[in-house]
Design an enzyme around this catalytic site. Structure first.
Site, PDB file in Angstrom:
ATOM      1  N   ARG A 104       0.863  -1.198   0.000  1.00 28.93           N
ATOM      2  CA  ARG A 104       0.000   0.000   0.000  1.00 28.93           C
ATOM      3  C   ARG A 104       0.884   1.228   0.000  1.00 28.93           C
ATOM      4  O   ARG A 104       1.768   1.359   0.850  1.00 28.93           O
ATOM      5  CB  ARG A 104      -0.864   0.043   1.263  1.00 28.93           C
ATOM      6  CG  ARG A 104      -1.894  -1.008   1.325  1.00 28.93           C
ATOM      7  CD  ARG A 104      -3.024  -0.631   2.265  1.00 28.93           C
ATOM      8  NE  ARG A 104      -2.610  -0.199   3.593  1.00 28.93           N
ATOM      9  CZ  ARG A 104      -3.445   0.262   4.501  1.00 28.93           C
ATOM     10  NH1 ARG A 104      -4.737   0.386   4.220  1.00 28.93           N
ATOM     11  NH2 ARG A 104      -3.029   0.618   5.689  1.00 28.93           N
ATOM     12  N   THR A 108      -1.298   7.469  -0.279  1.00 29.55           N
ATOM     13  CA  THR A 108      -2.617   7.357  -0.921  1.00 29.55           C
ATOM     14  C   THR A 108      -3.380   6.124  -0.461  1.00 29.55           C
ATOM     15  O   THR A 108      -4.584   6.016  -0.664  1.00 29.55           O
ATOM     16  CB  THR A 108      -2.451   7.247  -2.444  1.00 29.55           C
ATOM     17  OG1 THR A 108      -1.763   6.007  -2.727  1.00 29.55           O
ATOM     18  CG2 THR A 108      -1.643   8.394  -3.017  1.00 29.55           C
ATOM     19  N   ASP A 200       0.531  -3.558  12.003  1.00 28.94           N
ATOM     20  CA  ASP A 200       0.970  -3.954  10.659  1.00 28.94           C
ATOM     21  C   ASP A 200       1.247  -5.453  10.642  1.00 28.94           C
ATOM     22  O   ASP A 200       2.216  -5.931  11.234  1.00 28.94           O
ATOM     23  CB  ASP A 200       2.236  -3.163  10.286  1.00 28.94           C
ATOM     24  CG  ASP A 200       2.632  -3.404   8.839  1.00 28.94           C
ATOM     25  OD1 ASP A 200       2.799  -4.587   8.453  1.00 28.94           O
ATOM     26  OD2 ASP A 200       2.772  -2.424   8.089  1.00 28.94           O
ATOM     27  N   ASP A 203       4.762  -6.662   9.256  1.00 30.43           N
ATOM     28  CA  ASP A 203       5.859  -6.394  10.192  1.00 30.43           C
ATOM     29  C   ASP A 203       5.815  -7.353  11.378  1.00 30.43           C
ATOM     30  O   ASP A 203       6.854  -7.809  11.863  1.00 30.43           O
ATOM     31  CB  ASP A 203       5.782  -4.945  10.701  1.00 30.43           C
ATOM     32  CG  ASP A 203       6.358  -3.961   9.696  1.00 30.43           C
ATOM     33  OD1 ASP A 203       7.113  -4.389   8.800  1.00 30.43           O
ATOM     34  OD2 ASP A 203       6.036  -2.758   9.796  1.00 30.43           O
TER      35      ASP A 203
HETATM   36  C1  PRP Z   1      -1.228  -4.910   4.237  1.00 27.97           C
HETATM   37  C2  PRP Z   1      -2.063  -6.170   4.289  1.00 27.97           C
HETATM   38  C3  PRP Z   1      -2.875  -6.096   3.037  1.00 27.97           C
HETATM   39  C4  PRP Z   1      -3.111  -4.620   2.896  1.00 27.97           C
HETATM   40  C5  PRP Z   1      -4.507  -4.303   3.332  1.00 27.97           C
HETATM   41  O1  PRP Z   1      -0.159  -5.058   3.380  1.00 27.97           O
HETATM   42  O2  PRP Z   1      -1.307  -7.347   4.393  1.00 27.97           O
HETATM   43  O3  PRP Z   1      -2.222  -6.618   1.896  1.00 27.97           O
HETATM   44  O4  PRP Z   1      -2.176  -3.953   3.754  1.00 27.97           O
HETATM   45  O5  PRP Z   1      -4.803  -2.993   3.120  1.00 27.97           O
HETATM   46  P1  PRP Z   1      -5.906  -2.526   2.050  1.00 27.97           P
HETATM   47  O6  PRP Z   1      -7.099  -3.389   2.262  1.00 27.97           O
HETATM   48  O7  PRP Z   1      -6.139  -1.089   2.415  1.00 27.97           O
HETATM   49  O8  PRP Z   1      -5.318  -2.677   0.681  1.00 27.97           O
HETATM   50  P2  PRP Z   1       1.011  -3.965   3.310  1.00 27.97           P
HETATM   51  O9  PRP Z   1       0.732  -2.973   2.231  1.00 27.97           O
HETATM   52  O10 PRP Z   1       1.278  -3.424   4.667  1.00 27.97           O
HETATM   53  O11 PRP Z   1       2.225  -4.834   2.770  1.00 27.97           O
HETATM   54  P3  PRP Z   1       3.035  -6.012   3.483  1.00 27.97           P
HETATM   55  O12 PRP Z   1       2.084  -7.178   3.653  1.00 27.97           O
HETATM   56  O13 PRP Z   1       4.104  -6.289   2.495  1.00 27.97           O
HETATM   57  O14 PRP Z   1       3.558  -5.517   4.802  1.00 27.97           O
HETATM   58  N1  URA Z   2      -2.545  -3.434   6.833  1.00 32.03           N
HETATM   59  C1  URA Z   2      -2.126  -3.891   8.047  1.00 32.03           C
HETATM   60  O1  URA Z   2      -1.163  -4.677   8.140  1.00 32.03           O
HETATM   61  N2  URA Z   2      -2.802  -3.466   9.140  1.00 32.03           N
HETATM   62  C2  URA Z   2      -3.855  -2.629   9.071  1.00 32.03           C
HETATM   63  O2  URA Z   2      -4.437  -2.293  10.116  1.00 32.03           O
HETATM   64  C3  URA Z   2      -4.254  -2.161   7.794  1.00 32.03           C
HETATM   65  C4  URA Z   2      -3.583  -2.597   6.703  1.00 32.03           C
END
Ligand code: PRP
Ligand code: URA
Length: 209
Positions: A104, A108, A200, A203
Site C-alpha cells: 500500500r 494514498t 501492521d 511487520d
Molecule cells: C497490508 C495487508 C494487506 C493490505 C490491506 O499489506 O497485508 O495486503 O495492507 O490494506 P488494504 O485493504 O487497504 O489494501 P502492506 O501494504 O502493509 O504490505 P506487506 O504485507 O508487504 O507488509
Molecule cells: N494493513 C495492516 O497490516 N494493518 C492494518 O491495520 C491495515 C492494513
C-alpha cells in the site's frame, strides 16, 4: 451477492485475542496466524465436491468418499498473506501456491503491484486468496482483478481481520467472491489502519518492526 462468513468459533476468537496484543512476539504471532488460517480453511473448503470410491477395509469391501480431484490453488498477497500459507497447506497439501506482491502506498493507501507468479493452469483451479488484513480492500480487489484477468472463475477470499469499509468495497467490486473473515472490526483510522486491529500484520509476522 457473495456469501460473507464471519467466524464465531471460540478457538478463532481466542487466537485473535492473542495476536491483537502488542506484547505478542513474532514466534507466537506467526503460529497463531497459521492456526487461524487453518481453521478458516476448514470453513472455506466446506463445499468441495466428493466422489464415491470402493475400497477394502480389514473387514470388508465398502464405499468411501474422496475429494473429487478438483484442482486448488492458494494465493497469498505478499507479504503478510505468506503467514497464512502453512495453515492452509496443512489442510489442502496438494494445492499449488501462487504469489501476488502488493504494497500500500503509505500516502494514498492505493495498492501497488510488484510481483505476480501463478500456477500455469490457474484458470482451471479453485482459488483461495489469503491476506490477514482487509483494510480499504484495495489490495484484495486488485489481486482478484489480476486473477480474473488470468481466467480464474471460482475465487474465495480469506482474511483474519476486516474493516467494514474494506468488506463493503470488496463485496461491491467482486460480488461473486465468497469472503471468510476471522473478525469484523470497528473501522479504519485516519492512517488506514484497522481499529482495534493488530497493527501492521507483515511487520509482526516477519519481525521487521
Ligand atoms: C497490508 C495487508 C494487506 C493490505 C490491506 O499489506 O497485508 O495486503 O495492507 O490494506 P488494504 O485493504 O487497504 O489494501 P502492506 O501494504 O502493509 O504490505 P506487506 O504485507 O508487504 O507488509
Ligand atoms: N494493513 C495492516 O497490516 N494493518 C492494518 O491495520 C491495515 C492494513
Amino acid at each position: 451477492m457473495a456469501k460473507v462468513t464471519i467466524m464465531e468459533h471460540p478457538l478463532i476468537r481466542h487466537k485473535i485475542g492473542i495476536i491483537r496484543e502488542t506484547q505478542t512476539g513474532t514466534r507466537d504471532f506467526r503460529e497463531m496466524i497459521s492456526e487461524i488460517a487453518m481453521l478458516e480453511c476448514y470453513e472455506a473448503t466446506r463445499d468441495l465436491k466428493l466422489e464415491d470410491v470402493e475400497i477394502d477395509t480389514p473387514i470388508t469391501r465398502t464405499t468411501v468418499k474422496r475429494l473429487a480431484g478438483k484442482k486448488l490453488a492458494i494465493i497469498p498477497i505478499l507479504r503478510a498473506g505468506l503467514g497464512m500459507v502453512p495453515g492452509m497447506e496443512t489442510l489442502i497439501p496438494s494445492a499449488k501456491v501462487g504469489h501476488i506482491g502488493m504494497y500500500r502506498d503509505p500516502e494514498t493507501l492505493a495498492p501497488v503491484e510488484y510481483y505476480c507468479k501463478l500456477p500455469a493452469d490457474i484458470e482451471e483451479r479453485d482459488v483461495f486468496v489469503v491476506d490477514p488484513m482487509l483494510a480499504t480492500g484495495g489490495s484484495a480487489i486488485d489481486a482478484i482483478n489480476q486473477l480474473k484477468k488470468h481466467g480464474c472463475k471460482n475465487i474465495r477470499f480469506l482474511c483474519i481481520i476486516a474493516a467494514p469499509e474494506g468488506l463493503e468495497n470488496l463485496q461491491k467490486a467482486h460480488p461473486d467472491v465468497d469472503i471468510i473473515v476471522g473478525s469484523l472490526d470497528e473501522k479504519l483510522n485516519e492512517h488506514g489502519y484497522i481499529v482495534p486491529g493488530l497493527g501492521d500484520a507483515g511487520d509482526r509476522i516477519f519481525g521487521t518492526k
